[in-house]
Design a protein around this motif. Structure first.
Motif, short mmCIF file in Angstrom:
data_model
loop_
_atom_site.label_atom_id
_atom_site.label_comp_id
_atom_site.label_asym_id
_atom_site.label_seq_id
_atom_site.Cartn_x
_atom_site.Cartn_y
_atom_site.Cartn_z
N THR A 104 0.84 -1.19 0.00
CA THR A 104 0.00 0.00 0.00
C THR A 104 0.88 1.24 0.00
O THR A 104 2.07 1.18 0.30
CB THR A 104 -0.93 0.04 1.24
N LYS A 105 0.28 2.34 -0.34
CA LYS A 105 1.00 3.62 -0.34
C LYS A 105 1.08 4.14 1.09
O LYS A 105 0.20 3.87 1.92
CB LYS A 105 0.28 4.64 -1.22
N ARG A 128 -1.20 9.18 0.53
CA ARG A 128 -2.66 9.18 0.62
C ARG A 128 -3.21 10.57 0.95
O ARG A 128 -4.24 10.98 0.41
CB ARG A 128 -3.13 8.16 1.65
N GLN A 140 -3.13 12.64 -2.15
CA GLN A 140 -4.20 12.25 -3.06
C GLN A 140 -5.55 12.79 -2.59
O GLN A 140 -6.36 13.26 -3.40
CB GLN A 140 -4.27 10.72 -3.19
#
Length: 109
Positions: free
Chosen positions: A32-33, A38, A41
């Motif tokens: 996952t990031k 996140r 984003q």
């Protein structure tokens, strides 16, 4: 890192299966990031909604016959508030938590 959002570019239909396979492979890798990615984003999503609100209002009027006031109240402000809540709480929500009452047989897992 640029904070501007690139203009919309349509994806060719024949490219979609490859993109979907890449997404599935990445998802199955369990990678996952990080939180900072996140958050960036989410901020980009907020500004995409804010900067394109007139287009979104027009689209919702055309598709669903929603008036501007209704769109602002039930769509745009709602989603922007949710995004801001996620930005505010993401780090807290992503912290590991101990599991209370876990049976001893599951501890090794």
């Amino acid at each position: 890192m640029s904070s501007s959002i690139p203009p919309f570019e349509a994806t060719a239909v024949d490219e979609i299966p490859g993109a979907v396979e890449t997404l599935r492979t990445t998802y199955m890798s369990l990678r996952t990031k990080d939180i900072q990615f996140r958050l960036v984003q989410l901020r980009k999503l907020y500004w995409a909604v804010e900067d394109n609100s007139a287009l979104l209002e027009a689209a919702l009027m055309k598709d669903l016959r929603k008036c501007k006031h209704d769109v602002i109240l039930t769509e745009l402000n709602w989603v922007k508030t949710e995004i801001l809540d996620m930005v505010k709480n993401l780090e807290k929500w992503s912290k590991d938590e101990p599991i209370v009452g876990l049976p001893i047989t599951f501890w090794p897992m």
